[in-house]
Write an enzyme that holds these catalytic residues in place. Structure first.
Site, mmCIF file in Angstrom:
data_model
loop_
_atom_site.group_PDB
_atom_site.id
_atom_site.type_symbol
_atom_site.label_atom_id
_atom_site.label_comp_id
_atom_site.label_asym_id
_atom_site.label_seq_id
_atom_site.Cartn_x
_atom_site.Cartn_y
_atom_site.Cartn_z
ATOM 1 N N LYS A 86 -18.663 12.289 26.253
ATOM 2 C CA LYS A 86 -18.606 12.441 24.383
ATOM 3 C C LYS A 86 -17.137 13.211 23.799
ATOM 4 O O LYS A 86 -17.029 14.071 23.899
ATOM 5 C CB LYS A 86 -19.640 12.275 23.540
ATOM 6 C CG LYS A 86 -20.631 10.966 24.502
ATOM 7 C CD LYS A 86 -21.926 11.442 23.837
ATOM 8 C CE LYS A 86 -22.757 9.958 24.539
ATOM 9 N NZ LYS A 86 -23.808 10.049 23.470
ATOM 10 N N TYR B 227 -22.233 -0.498 22.801
ATOM 11 C CA TYR B 227 -23.513 0.073 22.330
ATOM 12 C C TYR B 227 -23.774 -1.201 21.958
ATOM 13 O O TYR B 227 -24.136 -0.850 21.138
ATOM 14 C CB TYR B 227 -22.824 1.009 21.412
ATOM 15 C CG TYR B 227 -23.573 2.630 22.103
ATOM 16 C CD1 TYR B 227 -24.160 3.288 22.773
ATOM 17 C CD2 TYR B 227 -21.955 3.754 21.737
ATOM 18 C CE1 TYR B 227 -23.913 3.810 23.054
ATOM 19 C CE2 TYR B 227 -22.176 4.649 21.521
ATOM 20 C CZ TYR B 227 -22.692 5.416 23.019
ATOM 21 O OH TYR B 227 -22.627 6.452 23.271
ATOM 22 N N ASN C 188 -24.974 15.296 21.843
ATOM 23 C CA ASN C 188 -25.249 14.920 23.406
ATOM 24 C C ASN C 188 -23.977 15.127 24.242
ATOM 25 O O ASN C 188 -24.999 15.018 25.979
ATOM 26 C CB ASN C 188 -27.020 13.948 23.071
ATOM 27 C CG ASN C 188 -26.795 12.987 23.420
ATOM 28 O OD1 ASN C 188 -24.744 12.200 23.309
ATOM 29 N ND2 ASN C 188 -27.818 11.988 23.498
ATOM 30 N N HIS D 120 -22.418 9.875 28.117
ATOM 31 C CA HIS D 120 -23.495 9.323 28.412
ATOM 32 C C HIS D 120 -23.323 8.614 30.157
ATOM 33 O O HIS D 120 -22.433 9.280 30.245
ATOM 34 C CB HIS D 120 -22.393 7.776 27.385
ATOM 35 C CG HIS D 120 -23.107 6.242 27.975
ATOM 36 N ND1 HIS D 120 -23.948 5.960 27.653
ATOM 37 C CD2 HIS D 120 -22.208 5.725 28.869
ATOM 38 C CE1 HIS D 120 -23.824 4.678 28.329
ATOM 39 N NE2 HIS D 120 -23.124 5.052 28.733
ATOM 40 N N GLU E 40 -20.716 -1.477 31.875
ATOM 41 C CA GLU E 40 -20.169 -0.826 31.448
ATOM 42 C C GLU E 40 -18.371 -0.606 31.940
ATOM 43 O O GLU E 40 -17.338 -0.079 31.673
ATOM 44 C CB GLU E 40 -20.183 0.445 31.458
ATOM 45 C CG GLU E 40 -21.561 0.274 30.571
ATOM 46 C CD GLU E 40 -22.757 1.260 29.608
ATOM 47 O OE1 GLU E 40 -22.712 1.925 30.531
ATOM 48 O OE2 GLU E 40 -23.754 1.292 29.532
HETATM 49 P P1 IDP Z 1 -29.287 8.030 26.695
HETATM 50 O O1 IDP Z 1 -27.032 8.220 25.645
HETATM 51 O O2 IDP Z 1 -29.572 8.174 26.583
HETATM 52 O O3 IDP Z 1 -28.668 6.395 27.108
HETATM 53 P P2 IDP Z 1 -29.584 5.181 24.289
HETATM 54 O O4 IDP Z 1 -31.193 5.238 23.434
HETATM 55 O O5 IDP Z 1 -28.932 4.284 24.892
HETATM 56 O O6 IDP Z 1 -29.493 6.961 24.524
HETATM 57 O O7 IDP Z 1 -28.912 5.906 22.739
HETATM 58 C C1 IDP Z 1 -27.873 6.059 23.040
HETATM 59 C C2 IDP Z 1 -27.263 7.801 22.419
HETATM 60 O O8 IDP Z 1 -27.650 7.292 20.710
HETATM 61 C C3 IDP Z 1 -27.521 8.735 22.637
HETATM 62 O O9 IDP Z 1 -27.094 9.477 23.577
HETATM 63 C C4 IDP Z 1 -27.636 9.515 21.248
HETATM 64 O O10 IDP Z 1 -26.846 10.219 21.259
HETATM 65 C C5 IDP Z 1 -27.734 8.602 20.448
HETATM 66 N N1 IDP Z 1 -29.453 7.907 19.838
HETATM 67 C C6 IDP Z 1 -30.410 7.847 20.764
HETATM 68 N N2 IDP Z 1 -31.847 7.441 19.124
HETATM 69 C C7 IDP Z 1 -31.152 8.035 18.229
HETATM 70 C C8 IDP Z 1 -32.038 8.155 16.894
HETATM 71 O O11 IDP Z 1 -32.680 7.596 17.293
HETATM 72 N N3 IDP Z 1 -30.677 9.036 16.532
HETATM 73 C C9 IDP Z 1 -29.809 9.186 16.684
HETATM 74 N N4 IDP Z 1 -28.928 9.392 17.578
HETATM 75 C C10 IDP Z 1 -29.528 8.643 18.595
HETATM 76 MG MG MG Z 2 -28.096 4.434 26.848
#
Ligand code: IDP
Ligand code: MG
Length: 138
Positions: free
Chosen positions: A11, A51, A114, A117, A128
């Site tokens: 990212k 997304y 984080n 992805h 994807e």
């Molecule tokens: P993942 O990346 O581990 O698959 P997902 O639930 O698909 O997690 O969420 C996509 C991205 O959205 C996450 O990597 C994170 O950066 C962000 N995200 C997920 N939940 C939250 C939240 O509650 N607040 C802010 N950002 C979030």
């Molecule tokens: Mg995800």
């Protein structure tokens, strides 16, 4: 043997912080193969497709703004059980919960930033990979 290919994004925070090589290196050292790599700035349209499952959630606008904020490194990574394997190298979504030894557990502290992805299922990986590598893979 279940050979899978999965989509990884380093990212914008990861690219900006100079961690793209570190992420690629961890995948390579584990034994996965790189089958595609593209540095690109994601458009809002591509972000919305990528997304789509999160549309309507409170964090969605910030998620789209963030993922379009700078270049990402898109990777197609292949290997034995790569979809789950890459997710486990990445660590839990929220770095507060990610174990040391994982990418997020070692290199991140914030949920929104984080670093990586990774596709979460075979269906997601297929969808994807098609978005980021429409011309196919090597
Ligand atoms: P993942 O990346 O581990 O698959 P997902 O639930 O698909 O997690 O969420 C996509 C991205 O959205 C996450 O990597 C994170 O950066 C962000 N995200 C997920 N939940 C939250 C939240 O509650 N607040 C802010 N950002 C979030
Ligand atoms: Mg995800």
């Amino acid at each position: 043997m279940t050979i899978e290919t999965t989509l990884v994004l380093v990212k914008p925070d990861g690219v900006r912080r100079g961690l793209a090589g570190e992420v690629v290196s961890r995948f390579e050292r584990r034994g996965y193969d790189l089958r595609g790599a593209r540095l690109l700035k994601i458009s809002r349209a591509l972000a919305a497709e990528h997304y789509a499952e999160h549309k309507g959630k409170p964090f969605y606008p910030d998620l789209v703004s963030f993922i379009t904020s700078g270049p990402v490194l898109a990777l197609a990574v292949r290997g034995e059980n790569a979809i789950l394997g890459i997710r486990s190298l990445m660590g839990a979504t929220n770095p507060a919960d990610s174990l040391p030894g994982t990418i997020r557990g070692d290199l991140a502290t914030e949920l929104a930033e984080n670093i990586v992805h990774g596709s979460d299922s075979r269906a997601s990986a297929k969808r994807e990979l098609g978005l980021f590598f429409p011309d196919g893979l090597v």
